[in-house]
Design a protein around this motif. Structure first.
Motif, mmCIF file in Angstrom:
data_model
loop_
_atom_site.group_PDB
_atom_site.id
_atom_site.type_symbol
_atom_site.label_atom_id
_atom_site.label_comp_id
_atom_site.label_asym_id
_atom_site.label_seq_id
_atom_site.Cartn_x
_atom_site.Cartn_y
_atom_site.Cartn_z
ATOM 1 N N LEU A 9 0.693 -1.214 -0.010
ATOM 2 C CA LEU A 9 0.090 -0.145 -0.026
ATOM 3 C C LEU A 9 0.838 1.254 -0.130
ATOM 4 C CD1 LEU A 9 -0.511 1.494 3.137
ATOM 5 C CD2 LEU A 9 -0.901 -0.864 3.643
ATOM 6 N N THR A 10 0.331 2.127 -0.082
ATOM 7 C CA THR A 10 0.861 3.590 -0.368
ATOM 8 C C THR A 10 0.131 4.495 0.379
ATOM 9 O OG1 THR A 10 1.659 3.310 -2.475
ATOM 10 C CG2 THR A 10 1.610 5.681 -1.901
ATOM 11 N N ILE A 11 0.595 5.179 1.400
ATOM 12 C CA ILE A 11 -0.067 6.270 2.480
ATOM 13 C C ILE A 11 0.728 7.560 1.803
ATOM 14 C CG2 ILE A 11 -0.410 7.080 4.733
ATOM 15 C CD1 ILE A 11 0.174 4.243 5.691
ATOM 16 N N GLU A 12 -0.183 8.336 1.410
ATOM 17 C CA GLU A 12 0.094 9.916 1.361
ATOM 18 C C GLU A 12 -0.666 10.828 2.286
ATOM 19 O OE1 GLU A 12 -0.123 13.310 -2.073
ATOM 20 O OE2 GLU A 12 0.005 11.423 -2.765
ATOM 21 N N ALA A 13 0.346 11.239 3.103
ATOM 22 C CA ALA A 13 0.009 12.038 4.388
ATOM 23 C C ALA A 13 0.060 13.490 4.312
ATOM 24 C CB ALA A 13 0.471 11.582 5.753
ATOM 25 N N LEU A 14 -1.002 14.171 4.441
ATOM 26 C CA LEU A 14 -0.718 15.816 4.365
ATOM 27 C C LEU A 14 -0.570 16.290 5.837
ATOM 28 C CD1 LEU A 14 -4.165 16.514 2.250
ATOM 29 C CD2 LEU A 14 -1.868 16.054 1.589
ATOM 30 N N GLY A 42 -3.283 -1.012 -3.281
ATOM 31 C CA GLY A 42 -3.187 -2.346 -2.323
ATOM 32 C C GLY A 42 -4.511 -2.003 -1.525
ATOM 33 N N LEU A 43 -4.696 -1.095 -0.832
ATOM 34 C CA LEU A 43 -5.805 -0.828 0.168
ATOM 35 C C LEU A 43 -6.326 0.572 -0.194
ATOM 36 C CD1 LEU A 43 -4.761 -2.292 3.424
ATOM 37 C CD2 LEU A 43 -6.429 -3.391 1.943
ATOM 38 N N ASP A 44 -7.334 0.813 -0.185
ATOM 39 C CA ASP A 44 -8.126 2.183 -0.494
ATOM 40 C C ASP A 44 -8.474 2.960 0.820
ATOM 41 O OD1 ASP A 44 -7.227 2.305 -3.353
ATOM 42 O OD2 ASP A 44 -9.129 1.183 -3.597
ATOM 43 N N GLY A 45 -8.396 3.793 1.121
ATOM 44 C CA GLY A 45 -9.057 4.866 2.190
ATOM 45 C C GLY A 45 -8.454 5.985 2.446
ATOM 46 N N GLU A 46 -8.275 6.548 3.663
ATOM 47 C CA GLU A 46 -8.059 8.005 3.832
ATOM 48 C C GLU A 46 -7.263 7.924 5.245
ATOM 49 O OE1 GLU A 46 -11.269 10.588 5.195
ATOM 50 O OE2 GLU A 46 -12.358 8.997 5.584
ATOM 51 N N VAL A 47 -6.361 8.931 5.310
ATOM 52 C CA VAL A 47 -5.865 9.192 6.558
ATOM 53 C C VAL A 47 -6.565 10.240 7.225
ATOM 54 C CG1 VAL A 47 -3.672 10.114 7.508
ATOM 55 C CG2 VAL A 47 -3.401 9.049 5.343
ATOM 56 N N LEU A 48 -6.812 9.773 8.411
ATOM 57 C CA LEU A 48 -7.702 10.702 9.434
ATOM 58 C C LEU A 48 -6.829 11.748 10.073
ATOM 59 C CD1 LEU A 48 -9.861 7.525 11.053
ATOM 60 C CD2 LEU A 48 -10.377 9.497 9.004
ATOM 61 N N GLU A 64 15.189 11.294 15.077
ATOM 62 C CA GLU A 64 14.182 10.262 15.441
ATOM 63 C C GLU A 64 12.793 10.606 14.851
ATOM 64 O OE1 GLU A 64 12.795 7.857 19.443
ATOM 65 O OE2 GLU A 64 14.804 9.152 19.439
ATOM 66 N N LEU A 65 12.172 9.679 14.314
ATOM 67 C CA LEU A 65 10.881 9.879 13.672
ATOM 68 C C LEU A 65 9.751 8.989 14.521
ATOM 69 C CD1 LEU A 65 9.669 9.806 10.062
ATOM 70 C CD2 LEU A 65 8.678 8.179 11.336
ATOM 71 N N TRP A 66 8.839 9.251 15.031
ATOM 72 C CA TRP A 66 7.987 8.679 15.747
ATOM 73 C C TRP A 66 6.559 9.230 15.499
ATOM 74 C CZ3 TRP A 66 3.815 8.530 19.143
ATOM 75 C CH2 TRP A 66 3.434 7.281 19.818
ATOM 76 N N ALA A 67 5.896 8.464 14.504
ATOM 77 C CA ALA A 67 4.589 8.968 13.975
ATOM 78 C C ALA A 67 3.453 7.870 14.316
ATOM 79 C CB ALA A 67 4.508 8.947 12.675
ATOM 80 N N ARG A 68 1.990 8.685 14.713
ATOM 81 C CA ARG A 68 1.148 7.645 15.030
ATOM 82 C C ARG A 68 -0.110 8.269 14.681
ATOM 83 N NH1 ARG A 68 0.384 3.521 19.022
ATOM 84 N NH2 ARG A 68 -1.776 3.242 19.770
ATOM 85 N N TYR A 69 -0.866 7.653 13.815
ATOM 86 C CA TYR A 69 -1.986 8.116 13.278
ATOM 87 C C TYR A 69 -2.838 7.055 12.951
ATOM 88 C CZ TYR A 69 0.701 7.038 9.098
ATOM 89 O OH TYR A 69 1.620 6.394 8.375
ATOM 90 N N GLU A 70 -4.299 7.363 12.462
ATOM 91 C CA GLU A 70 -5.088 6.395 11.980
ATOM 92 C C GLU A 70 -5.568 6.574 10.326
ATOM 93 O OE1 GLU A 70 -6.108 8.686 14.663
ATOM 94 O OE2 GLU A 70 -4.950 7.239 15.889
ATOM 95 N N LEU A 71 -5.926 5.468 10.001
ATOM 96 C CA LEU A 71 -6.556 5.269 8.629
ATOM 97 C C LEU A 71 -7.735 4.798 8.769
ATOM 98 C CD1 LEU A 71 -3.572 3.088 6.915
ATOM 99 C CD2 LEU A 71 -3.608 5.524 7.278
#
Length: 140
Positions: A9-14, A42-48, A64-71
């Motif tokens: 999958l590909t995630i494109e986050a704004l 691969g999967l379709d959806g949105e970054v919340l 150091e990158l530490w990201a947390r988010y929901e799809l």
């Protein structure tokens, strides 16, 4: 045995406006909000909206990158993403990351049980990042 990778999958986050917290005992902290985006390939959806990268620059210049988010996927299931990496100050792109997924009821269980590597490319002039996610498998 040999490791192989498959793009899943590909995630494109704004990105929202960076908040510079300042110097802390562990380094310079910045919080980079994730305000939306898409999931595709691969999967379709949105970054919340509501997630963020709690970015930390150490005294040696490493970041150091530490990201947390929901799809939210097209089927309505919600997936929590935690993505981590540590890279040199002038890292070559893409930056390799370690995404992990927590999958809610009805979501794709294979995301929770797999091992994944991300290839992260910041597109800062457009206030977005692109994360190509690959599942790692073992072949005998």
């Amino acid at each position: 045995m040999r490791l192989t990778g498959t793009h899943v999958l590909t995630i494109e986050a704004l990105l929202g406006e960076v908040r510079d917290v300042g110097l802390t005992p562990t380094g310079r902290r910045r919080v980079i909000p994730l305000v939306g985006g898409t999931v595709r390939d691969g999967l379709d959806g949105e970054v919340l909206p509501g997630g963020a990268d709690w970015n930390l620059e150490h005294a040696d210049g490493s970041v150091e990158l530490w990201a947390r988010y929901e799809l939210r996927l097209a089927d309505g299931s919600v997936v929590v993403v935690t993505n981590t990496a540590t890279h040199e100050p002038d890292a070559q792109l893409p930056i390799l990351t370690s995404p992990r997924f927590d999958v809610g009821d009805g979501g794709p269980v294979w995301l929770r049980t797999g091992v994944f590597v991300g290839a992260l490319v910041p597109v800062l002039e457009e206030h977005r990042v692109v994360l190509e996610v690959h599942r790692v498998d073992v072949q005998a």
